[in-house]
Motif scaffolding. Structure first.
Motif, PDB file in Angstrom:
ATOM      1  N   UNK A  79       0.817  -1.217   0.000  1.00 41.62           N
ATOM      2  CA  UNK A  79       0.000   0.000   0.000  1.00 41.62           C
ATOM      3  C   UNK A  79       0.850   1.266   0.000  1.00 41.62           C
ATOM      4  N   UNK A  80       2.115   1.146  -0.409  1.00 40.52           N
ATOM      5  CA  UNK A  80       2.970   2.336  -0.521  1.00 40.52           C
ATOM      6  C   UNK A  80       2.561   3.216  -1.690  1.00 40.52           C
ATOM      7  N   UNK A  81       1.799   2.654  -2.638  1.00 44.68           N
ATOM      8  CA  UNK A  81       1.329   3.398  -3.794  1.00 44.68           C
ATOM      9  C   UNK A  81       0.262   2.593  -4.505  1.00 44.68           C
ATOM     10  N   UNK A  82      -0.310   3.188  -5.535  1.00 42.21           N
ATOM     11  CA  UNK A  82      -1.390   2.549  -6.281  1.00 42.21           C
ATOM     12  C   UNK A  82      -1.204   2.795  -7.775  1.00 42.21           C
ATOM     13  N   UNK A 123     -13.693  10.008 -22.542  1.00 42.66           N
ATOM     14  CA  UNK A 123     -14.314   9.059 -21.615  1.00 42.66           C
ATOM     15  C   UNK A 123     -13.309   8.583 -20.575  1.00 42.66           C
ATOM     16  N   UNK A 124     -12.074   8.312 -21.011  1.00 43.34           N
ATOM     17  CA  UNK A 124     -11.047   7.871 -20.079  1.00 43.34           C
ATOM     18  C   UNK A 124     -10.779   8.937 -19.023  1.00 43.34           C
ATOM     19  N   UNK A 125     -10.756  10.195 -19.453  1.00 40.33           N
ATOM     20  CA  UNK A 125     -10.520  11.284 -18.508  1.00 40.33           C
ATOM     21  C   UNK A 125     -11.652  11.377 -17.483  1.00 40.33           C
ATOM     22  N   UNK A 126     -12.887  11.216 -17.925  1.00 40.81           N
ATOM     23  CA  UNK A 126     -14.026  11.253 -17.007  1.00 40.81           C
ATOM     24  C   UNK A 126     -13.936  10.122 -15.979  1.00 40.81           C
ATOM     25  N   UNK A 127     -13.600   8.930 -16.458  1.00 39.00           N
ATOM     26  CA  UNK A 127     -13.522   7.772 -15.569  1.00 39.00           C
ATOM     27  C   UNK A 127     -12.363   7.905 -14.589  1.00 39.00           C
ATOM     28  N   UNK A 128     -11.228   8.396 -15.075  1.00 40.09           N
ATOM     29  CA  UNK A 128     -10.064   8.572 -14.199  1.00 40.09           C
ATOM     30  C   UNK A 128     -10.327   9.630 -13.137  1.00 40.09           C
ATOM     31  N   UNK A 129     -11.049  10.680 -13.494  1.00 43.12           N
ATOM     32  CA  UNK A 129     -11.371  11.727 -12.523  1.00 43.12           C
ATOM     33  C   UNK A 129     -12.153  11.135 -11.354  1.00 43.12           C
ATOM     34  N   UNK A 130     -13.114  10.259 -11.679  1.00 47.66           N
ATOM     35  CA  UNK A 130     -13.884   9.606 -10.611  1.00 47.66           C
ATOM     36  C   UNK A 130     -13.012   8.634  -9.825  1.00 47.66           C
ATOM     37  N   UNK A 131     -12.141   7.913 -10.537  1.00 50.17           N
ATOM     38  CA  UNK A 131     -11.304   6.918  -9.875  1.00 50.17           C
ATOM     39  C   UNK A 131     -10.312   7.567  -8.909  1.00 50.17           C
ATOM     40  N   UNK A 132      -9.824   8.754  -9.266  1.00 53.62           N
ATOM     41  CA  UNK A 132      -8.834   9.430  -8.417  1.00 53.62           C
ATOM     42  C   UNK A 132      -9.383   9.750  -7.039  1.00 53.62           C
ATOM     43  N   UNK A 133     -10.703   9.890  -6.937  1.00 53.19           N
ATOM     44  CA  UNK A 133     -11.290  10.174  -5.626  1.00 53.19           C
ATOM     45  C   UNK A 133     -11.239   8.957  -4.709  1.00 53.19           C
ATOM     46  N   UNK A 134     -10.928   7.779  -5.276  1.00 52.63           N
ATOM     47  CA  UNK A 134     -10.904   6.546  -4.482  1.00 52.63           C
ATOM     48  C   UNK A 134      -9.484   6.082  -4.148  1.00 52.63           C
ATOM     49  N   UNK A 135      -8.474   6.863  -4.547  1.00 54.06           N
ATOM     50  CA  UNK A 135      -7.092   6.481  -4.249  1.00 54.06           C
ATOM     51  C   UNK A 135      -6.819   6.708  -2.765  1.00 54.06           C
ATOM     52  N   UNK A 136      -6.489   5.662  -2.003  1.00 54.21           N
ATOM     53  CA  UNK A 136      -6.187   5.851  -0.581  1.00 54.21           C
ATOM     54  C   UNK A 136      -4.925   6.693  -0.381  1.00 54.21           C
ATOM     55  N   UNK A 137      -4.831   7.306   0.776  1.00 55.58           N
ATOM     56  CA  UNK A 137      -3.626   8.060   1.106  1.00 55.58           C
ATOM     57  C   UNK A 137      -2.436   7.102   1.174  1.00 55.58           C
ATOM     58  N   UNK A 138      -1.316   7.495   0.578  1.00 59.06           N
ATOM     59  CA  UNK A 138      -0.115   6.662   0.589  1.00 59.06           C
ATOM     60  C   UNK A 138       1.097   7.529   0.327  1.00 59.06           C
ATOM     61  N   UNK A 139       2.264   7.001   0.600  1.00 60.12           N
ATOM     62  CA  UNK A 139       3.484   7.792   0.474  1.00 60.12           C
ATOM     63  C   UNK A 139       3.801   8.132  -0.980  1.00 60.12           C
ATOM     64  N   UNK A 140       3.503   7.221  -1.907  1.00 62.54           N
ATOM     65  CA  UNK A 140       3.837   7.454  -3.312  1.00 62.54           C
ATOM     66  C   UNK A 140       2.634   7.814  -4.176  1.00 62.54           C
ATOM     67  N   UNK A 141       1.419   7.701  -3.634  1.00 59.56           N
ATOM     68  CA  UNK A 141       0.236   8.084  -4.385  1.00 59.56           C
ATOM     69  C   UNK A 141      -0.012   7.209  -5.607  1.00 59.56           C
ATOM     70  N   UNK A 142      -0.591   7.803  -6.647  1.00 59.19           N
ATOM     71  CA  UNK A 142      -0.839   7.084  -7.901  1.00 59.19           C
ATOM     72  C   UNK A 142       0.454   7.095  -8.707  1.00 59.19           C
ATOM     73  N   UNK A 143       1.055   5.924  -8.873  1.00 62.16           N
ATOM     74  CA  UNK A 143       2.413   5.858  -9.419  1.00 62.16           C
ATOM     75  C   UNK A 143       2.468   5.749 -10.940  1.00 62.16           C
ATOM     76  N   UNK A 144       1.348   5.466 -11.583  1.00 57.38           N
ATOM     77  CA  UNK A 144       1.368   5.363 -13.033  1.00 57.38           C
ATOM     78  C   UNK A 144       0.140   4.666 -13.569  1.00 57.38           C
ATOM     79  N   UNK A 145       0.104   4.572 -14.897  1.00 54.40           N
ATOM     80  CA  UNK A 145      -1.039   3.964 -15.587  1.00 54.40           C
ATOM     81  C   UNK A 145      -0.517   3.001 -16.639  1.00 54.40           C
ATOM     82  N   UNK A 146      -1.128   1.818 -16.693  1.00 56.00           N
ATOM     83  CA  UNK A 146      -0.834   0.859 -17.752  1.00 56.00           C
ATOM     84  C   UNK A 146      -2.078   0.635 -18.588  1.00 56.00           C
ATOM     85  N   UNK A 147      -1.905   0.545 -19.900  1.00 50.90           N
ATOM     86  CA  UNK A 147      -3.049   0.443 -20.810  1.00 50.90           C
ATOM     87  C   UNK A 147      -2.844  -0.732 -21.756  1.00 50.90           C
TER      88      UNK A 147
END
Length: 387
Positions: A79-82, A123-147
Motif C-alpha cells: 500500500x505504498x502506492x497505487x 471518456x477515459x478522462x471522465x472515468x479517471x477523474x472519478x477513480x482518483x477520488x478513491x485512491x487511498x492516502x499513501x506515500x507514493x500516491x498514484x504511481x502510473x497507468x498501464x493500458x
C-alpha cells in the motif's frame, strides 16, 4: 569519488533483485534475501535500508532463530502506492485501481459510444477523474497507468494498427501522459493479459505459456522462459490474423480466413438470423444454458476453431500451459471439450506431453491487472538509488 553510470546501474539492478525477492517470498530475513539473491550481507543490509527509507519495505517483527539474536522479518509494503490499469476493447473501456500487488481496490466500466480517439480519451478522462477520488492516502500516491489495447503497439507506446478500432498511428502514450501527468505504459491487451496471468493467475508456477485473449477478436500473449516474447519489432502475438481458412471470409485487416473470424465473438455475426438481436457472449451463454441447439452448435464450431489455432501455437512455441481468457471464457463449459479434442488430435505428440489447457483464473480482469502490473514494474524499476 565519482560514481560511474555502470556502478549506479549495478546498484539499481541489485536493489531491484532485493525488492523482488522480498515481494515474492516475504516474510524474509536479511540473511534469507542474501541467500536468494547471491548478494553479500552488507550489500543487502544497505539496500534494504534504502527500501525501508522509500517505505517500500517494512520490518514486520521477529522471525525464528536457530540460535542467537532473532532476525527482523521484511515485508513488501503493497500500500505504498497505487496503479491504474486500463483495458480498451471494441465495446467498452475498463479502468481499475490496484495496490502494488495487483489487488483491485476500485473498478469502473463504461461502454464505448464510438471508436474516435478524441471521444475515447474524453471518456477515459471522465472515468479517471472519478477513480482518483478513491485512491487511498499513501506515500507514493498514484504511481502510473498501464493500458492494454487490441492492436499492434511499438516500444514508444504508439498504437500502430488496431483494425477492430479503426486506429492507425495513434501516439497514445504521449497523449495520455500529457492528459494525466503520469508515467504511462502501453501494450497489446493480450500481452497485458499474459503478464496478469503469469504474475497473479493461472500462469504463476510456469515459465512458458501462451495466453489467448478471445473477445471481439483474438490476440495472444507469449511468455518464453518467464519473459514476454514480442518479436523483432515488438509486434508478435497478432494470432487472430493467422489464416485458418485459405479462401475464407474477408477480414478488416485486409486478409482472408483469419482465425478471429471463426473463433471469437465475430463468429456470432454469422450465426444470428435476426441482426437486431444482442450478439454477445452473455446472450449465447444464456441460450446454451437453456439447451438451445443453435447455441450448442455455435459453441461447438467456435471450440473446434479455437482448437485449430491453439494447435498451431502449441506446435510453434511448445508451451507448458495455454490459458484462454477474455469474454469467451464465459463459454468454457460448451467450448472446452471441443478445444481439448482438436488439440489432442492435431498437436505433435511430444508437444502435447504435459500440456495443460486452462481458463483464466482472473476472469475478465487479466488484461487490466496485467496493465496495472506493467505500471507497477516501471515504478519499482526506477526506485531512487542513493550513491
Amino acid at each position: 569519488m565519482k560514481i560511474t553510470g555502470d556502478q549506479a546501474l549495478v546498484k539499481r539492478i541489485n536493489k531491484s533483485l532485493v525488492l523482488d525477492s522480498i515481494r515474492q517470498h516475504a516474510p524474509l530475513s536479511r540473511t534469507s534475501v542474501s541467500r536468494l539473491t547471491g548478494l553479500n550481507k552488507a550489500t543487502v543490509s544497505n539496500l534494504v535500508q534504502e527500501l525501508i527509507d522509500d517505505q517500500l519495505v517494512l520490518e514486520s517483527g521477529e522471525g525464528q532463530s536457530s540460535g542467537g539474536r532473532k532476525p527482523l522479518m521484511l515485508e513488501f509494503n503493497r500500500t505504498a502506492g497505487y496503479a491504474a490499469g486500463v483495458e480498451l476493447t471494441v465495446n467498452e473501456l475498463t479502468i481499475v485501481l490496484t495496490d502494488l500487488e495487483g489487488e483491485i481496490i476500485a473498478r469502473q466500466m463504461m461502454p464505448l459510444q464510438d471508436h474516435q480517439v478524441s471521444t475515447t480519451l474524453e471518456l477515459m478522462q471522465q472515468m479517471m477523474t472519478r477513480l482518483l477520488t478513491e485512491v487511498p492516502a499513501s506515500v507514493h500516491g498514484l504511481i502510473g497507468m498501464g493500458v492494454g489495447v487490441p492492436g499492434m503497439v511499438d516500444a514508444l507506446g504508439n498504437v500502430l494498427f488496431a483494425p477492430n478500432l479503426g486506429w492507425e498511428g495513434v501516439p497514445l502514450r504521449v497523449e495520455l501522459e500529457q492528459l494525466f501527468g503520469l508515467p504511462v505504459t502501453i501494450d497489446n491487451e493480450a500481452n497485458a493479459g499474459a503478464i496478469g496471468e503469469l504474475q497473479f493467475g493461472a500462469g504463476r508456477h510456469v515459465r512458458n505459456l501462451v495466453y489467448v485473449s478471445v473477445g471481439m477478436g483474438i490476440g495472444s500473449g507469449i511468455i518464453i522462459d518467464g519473459e514476454p516474447y514480442k518479436g523483432a519489432r515488438g509486434y508478435a502475438g497478432e494470432t487472430g490474423h493467422m489464416s485458418v481458412e485459405a479462401y475464407g471470409l474477408p477480414c478488416s485487416c485486409g486478409s482472408r480466413g483469419c482465425w478471429e473470424l471463426y473463433a471469437s465473438e465475430l463468429a456470432y455475426d454469422h450465426a444470428l438470423r435476426d441482426p437486431l438481436l444482442d450478439s454477445t457472449t452473455a446472450y449465447w451463454v444464456q441460450q446454451a444454458e437453456w439447451d438451445e441447439p443453435e447455441a450448442i452448435e455455435l459453441f461447438r464450431r467456435i471450440g473446434e476453431y479455437l482448437g485449430i489455432g491453439i494447435t498451431n501455437l502449441v506446435n510453434s512455441f511448445n508451451p507448458e500451459v495455454v490459458i484462454i481468457g477474455g469474454h469467451m471464457r464465459q463459454a468454457q463449459p460448451w467450448i472446452a471439450p471441443h478445444v481439448q479434442t482438436v488439440v489432442s488430435q492435431r498437436t505433435l505428440p511430444y508437444h502435447r506431453q504435459k500440456l495443460v489447457i486452462q481458463y483464466s483464473e482472473l476472469g475478465d480482469q487479466s488484461a487490466v491487472i496485467g496493465a496495472a502490473y506493467a505500471a507497477i514494474s516501471q515504478f519499482l524499476g526506477r526506485v531512487r538509488v542513493s550513491v
